[in-house]
Each structure stands twice: as structure tokens, then as C-alpha cells.
Design an enzyme around this catalytic site. Structure first.
Site, PDB file in Angstrom:
ATOM      1  N   GLY A   1       0.783  -1.114   0.067  1.00 20.48           N
ATOM      2  CA  GLY A   1       0.129   0.014   0.042  1.00 20.48           C
ATOM      3  C   GLY A   1       0.875   1.185  -0.042  1.00 20.48           C
ATOM      4  O   GLY A   1       2.036   1.276   0.274  1.00 20.48           O
TER       5      GLY A   1
ATOM      6  N   GLN B   1       3.077  10.004   1.151  1.00 23.03           N
ATOM      7  CA  GLN B   1       4.458   9.206   1.464  1.00 23.03           C
ATOM      8  C   GLN B   1       5.276   9.441   0.334  1.00 23.03           C
ATOM      9  O   GLN B   1       6.778   9.500   0.417  1.00 23.03           O
ATOM     10  CB  GLN B   1       4.237   7.802   1.421  1.00 23.03           C
TER      11      GLN B   1
ATOM     12  N   CYS C   1       5.835  -0.046   7.976  1.00 27.43           N
ATOM     13  CA  CYS C   1       5.506   1.181   6.910  1.00 27.43           C
ATOM     14  C   CYS C   1       6.638   1.445   6.141  1.00 27.43           C
ATOM     15  O   CYS C   1       7.539   1.585   6.826  1.00 27.43           O
ATOM     16  CB  CYS C   1       4.993   2.262   8.032  1.00 27.43           C
ATOM     17  N   LEU C   2       6.471   1.708   5.126  1.00 30.78           N
ATOM     18  CA  LEU C   2       7.504   2.234   4.283  1.00 30.78           C
ATOM     19  C   LEU C   2       8.285   3.511   4.581  1.00 30.78           C
ATOM     20  O   LEU C   2       9.248   3.744   4.118  1.00 30.78           O
ATOM     21  CB  LEU C   2       7.122   2.300   2.891  1.00 30.78           C
TER      22      LEU C   2
ATOM     23  N   HIS D   1      -4.551   1.722   7.556  1.00 29.24           N
ATOM     24  CA  HIS D   1      -3.379   2.127   7.890  1.00 29.24           C
ATOM     25  C   HIS D   1      -2.990   3.420   6.978  1.00 29.24           C
ATOM     26  O   HIS D   1      -2.348   4.381   6.989  1.00 29.24           O
ATOM     27  CB  HIS D   1      -2.216   1.306   7.504  1.00 29.24           C
ATOM     28  N   GLU D   2      -3.480   3.372   5.329  1.00 28.60           N
ATOM     29  CA  GLU D   2      -3.201   4.164   4.544  1.00 28.60           C
ATOM     30  C   GLU D   2      -3.850   5.487   4.836  1.00 28.60           C
ATOM     31  O   GLU D   2      -3.510   6.527   4.814  1.00 28.60           O
ATOM     32  CB  GLU D   2      -3.539   3.496   3.170  1.00 28.60           C
TER      33      GLU D   2
ATOM     34  N   HIS E   1      -2.496   7.651   7.173  1.00 30.68           N
ATOM     35  CA  HIS E   1      -1.469   8.553   6.321  1.00 30.68           C
ATOM     36  C   HIS E   1      -2.140   9.910   5.824  1.00 30.68           C
ATOM     37  O   HIS E   1      -1.563  11.024   6.083  1.00 30.68           O
ATOM     38  CB  HIS E   1      -0.741   7.902   5.033  1.00 30.68           C
TER      39      HIS E   1
HETATM   40  O1  K2U Z   1       1.990   2.690   4.167  1.00 30.80           O
HETATM   41  C1  K2U Z   1       2.786   1.930   3.904  1.00 30.80           C
HETATM   42  O2  K2U Z   1       3.890   2.326   4.167  1.00 30.80           O
HETATM   43  C2  K2U Z   1       2.294   0.671   3.347  1.00 30.80           C
HETATM   44  C3  K2U Z   1       2.612  -0.391   4.205  1.00 30.80           C
HETATM   45  C4  K2U Z   1       1.126  -1.129   3.931  1.00 30.80           C
HETATM   46  C5  K2U Z   1       0.864  -1.727   5.453  1.00 30.80           C
HETATM   47  C6  K2U Z   1       0.886  -1.519   6.365  1.00 30.80           C
HETATM   48  C7  K2U Z   1       0.667  -2.445   7.608  1.00 30.80           C
HETATM   49  C8  K2U Z   1      -0.067  -3.714   7.346  1.00 30.80           C
HETATM   50  C9  K2U Z   1      -0.527  -3.784   6.031  1.00 30.80           C
HETATM   51  C10 K2U Z   1       0.087  -3.078   4.912  1.00 30.80           C
HETATM   52  C11 K2U Z   1       3.514  -1.291   3.433  1.00 30.80           C
HETATM   53  O3  K2U Z   1       3.183  -2.134   2.460  1.00 30.80           O
HETATM   54  S1  K2U Z   1       4.848  -2.131   4.810  1.00 30.80           S
HETATM   55  C12 K2U Z   1       5.179  -3.650   4.182  1.00 30.80           C
HETATM   56  C13 K2U Z   1       4.229  -4.674   4.742  1.00 30.80           C
HETATM   57  C14 K2U Z   1       3.549  -5.636   3.950  1.00 30.80           C
HETATM   58  C15 K2U Z   1       2.964  -6.616   4.728  1.00 30.80           C
HETATM   59  C16 K2U Z   1       2.483  -6.670   5.702  1.00 30.80           C
HETATM   60  C17 K2U Z   1       3.309  -5.550   6.631  1.00 30.80           C
HETATM   61  C18 K2U Z   1       3.890  -4.733   6.281  1.00 30.80           C
HETATM   62 ZN    ZN Z   2       2.585   3.326   6.028  1.00 30.32          ZN
END
Ligand code: K2U
Ligand code: ZN
Length: 173
Positions: free
Chosen positions: A47, A52, A95-96, A137-138, A141
Site C-alpha cells: 500500500g 508518502q 510502514c515504508l 493504515h493508509e 497517512h
Molecule cells: O503505508 C505503507 O508504508 C504501506 C505499508 C502497508 C501496510 C502496512 C501495515 C499492514 C499492511 C500493509 C507497507 O506495505 S509495509 C510492508 C508490509 C507488507 C505487508 C505486511 C506488513 C507490512
Molecule cells: Zn505506512
């Protein structure tokens, strides 16, 4: 399309409240979503919110397809949560924009969404499981909220200290 730099905490720009897209989804918004998706796949992540990559607009991209499955890109413009279940579910989030930090966050297990899709059509959709976790989560943001803001003060301060140390070491490398 282009891979854009992802902002990382404690960058103050990540604390901005993003603005709604006005006047419909345009080719410029679609070009931004294309860049966001390419950036997300390259990270890699599942996501990404526009803030971001430094664009304070209420736009999210997502792909929760599994390795080996066909890609399933999703686009959310001006997303709203119309309903959230009282039932909650824990998930180990990352989170990225908060690299190398992971912790368990509790969120509503199911949500009802309304948003505009890539072409500007209004959609209502129910989300559960990883879809519900990721969209919430998004959408945090879009409010300038990071998942570490849901942690205890001690855990958040430890995370930020670790991020600042990593950034300092990267600058010296
Ligand atoms: O917002 C972001 O940085 C995207 C996250 C999305 C996400 C966060 C928490 C749980 C699910 C999705 C990134 O994709 S972080 C990488 C990731 C991938 C799978 C599960 C957890 C984290
Ligand atoms: Zn994030």
C-alpha cells in the site's frame, strides 16, 4: 511512470493532513497514481498514500495480491470510512515511511468504504482481513498519522530514536 522517493519519519511532511481531490479524477491524478503504484511495487510494499511521496492529496494505491498471483492494483481517491465494526483484530504492521519498525496494532476488523476509483466512478465496498488493515493504515497517512502514533509513548520514542540513529549512520556511510 517514475519511481519516486518515499519520505521517512521523522520528516514533518508526513504529519500533514492531505487535501481532497476537487473537480473529479484527471489524467494528472492518474499519472500520480501510476507513479505511486510503481514506487510501491519497487519498495516493495502492499500500500502507499500520496503523502508518502510528498503529494498531500487524499489518494491511496494498494495491491494485496500474494506472490505468484496476478497483480491486482487498487486505487482509492477521497476514501471515506462509512462504517467500522466494533470487533477489532490485531496485525503486525510495518510502514515504508517507518523502515525496520514493526509492531502489533489493533484496528476494526471490518469497514465499509466509499471512494472514487481510477476513472472517477464512486464505489462503495466492504473490507475485511488484510484489505481492512491496509486501507485503515493508509487512511491514517491521509490524516498525518503513522502506525507508531498508535503505540505507547515509550515504544514510539524508541522507534523514532532507532530511525534517527539509522538516518545518522546512513549519512556517515
Ligand atoms: O503505508 C505503507 O508504508 C504501506 C505499508 C502497508 C501496510 C502496512 C501495515 C499492514 C499492511 C500493509 C507497507 O506495505 S509495509 C510492508 C508490509 C507488507 C505487508 C505486511 C506488513 C507490512
Ligand atoms: Zn505506512
Amino acid at each position: 511512470m517514475a519511481i519516486r522517493d518515499i519520505l521517512t519519519a521523522p520528516d514533518i511532511r508526513l504529519k500533514q493532513k492531505s487535501k481532497p481531490v476537487e473537480g473529479g479524477v484527471t489524467d494528472a491524478h492518474r499519472a500520480l497514481m501510476d507513479d505511486m503504484l510503481e514506487t510501491m511495487y519497487a519498495a516493495p510494499g502492499i500500500g502507499l498514500a500520496a503523502i508518502q511521496i510528498g503529494e498531500p492529496l487524499r489518494i491511496i494505491v494498494m495491491d494485496i495480491s500474494r506472490d505468484g498471483e496476478d497483480k491486482a492494483p487498487r486505487y482509492f481517491v477521497n476514501p471515506e470510512i462509512l462504517w467500522a465494526s466494533e470487533e477489532t483484530a490485531p496485525y503486525e504492521e510495518g510502514c515504508l515511511s517507518v523502515p525496520e519498525i514493526y509492531d502489533e496494532i489493533e484496528r476494526p476488523a471490518r469497514v465499509k468504504l466509499r471512494y472514487l476509483n481510477y476513472h472517477g466512478a464512486e464505489i462503495e465496498e466492504d473490507a475485511e482481513g488484510l484489505f481492512a488493515v491496509c486501507i485503515q493504515h493508509e487512511m491514517d497517512h491521509l490524516e498525518g498519522v503513522l502506525f507508531i502514533d498508535h503505540l505507547s509513548r515509550l515504544k514510539r520514542e524508541n522507534a523514532l530514536r532507532k530511525l534517527k540513529k539509522a538516518r545518522k549512520e546512513a549519512a556517515l556511510a
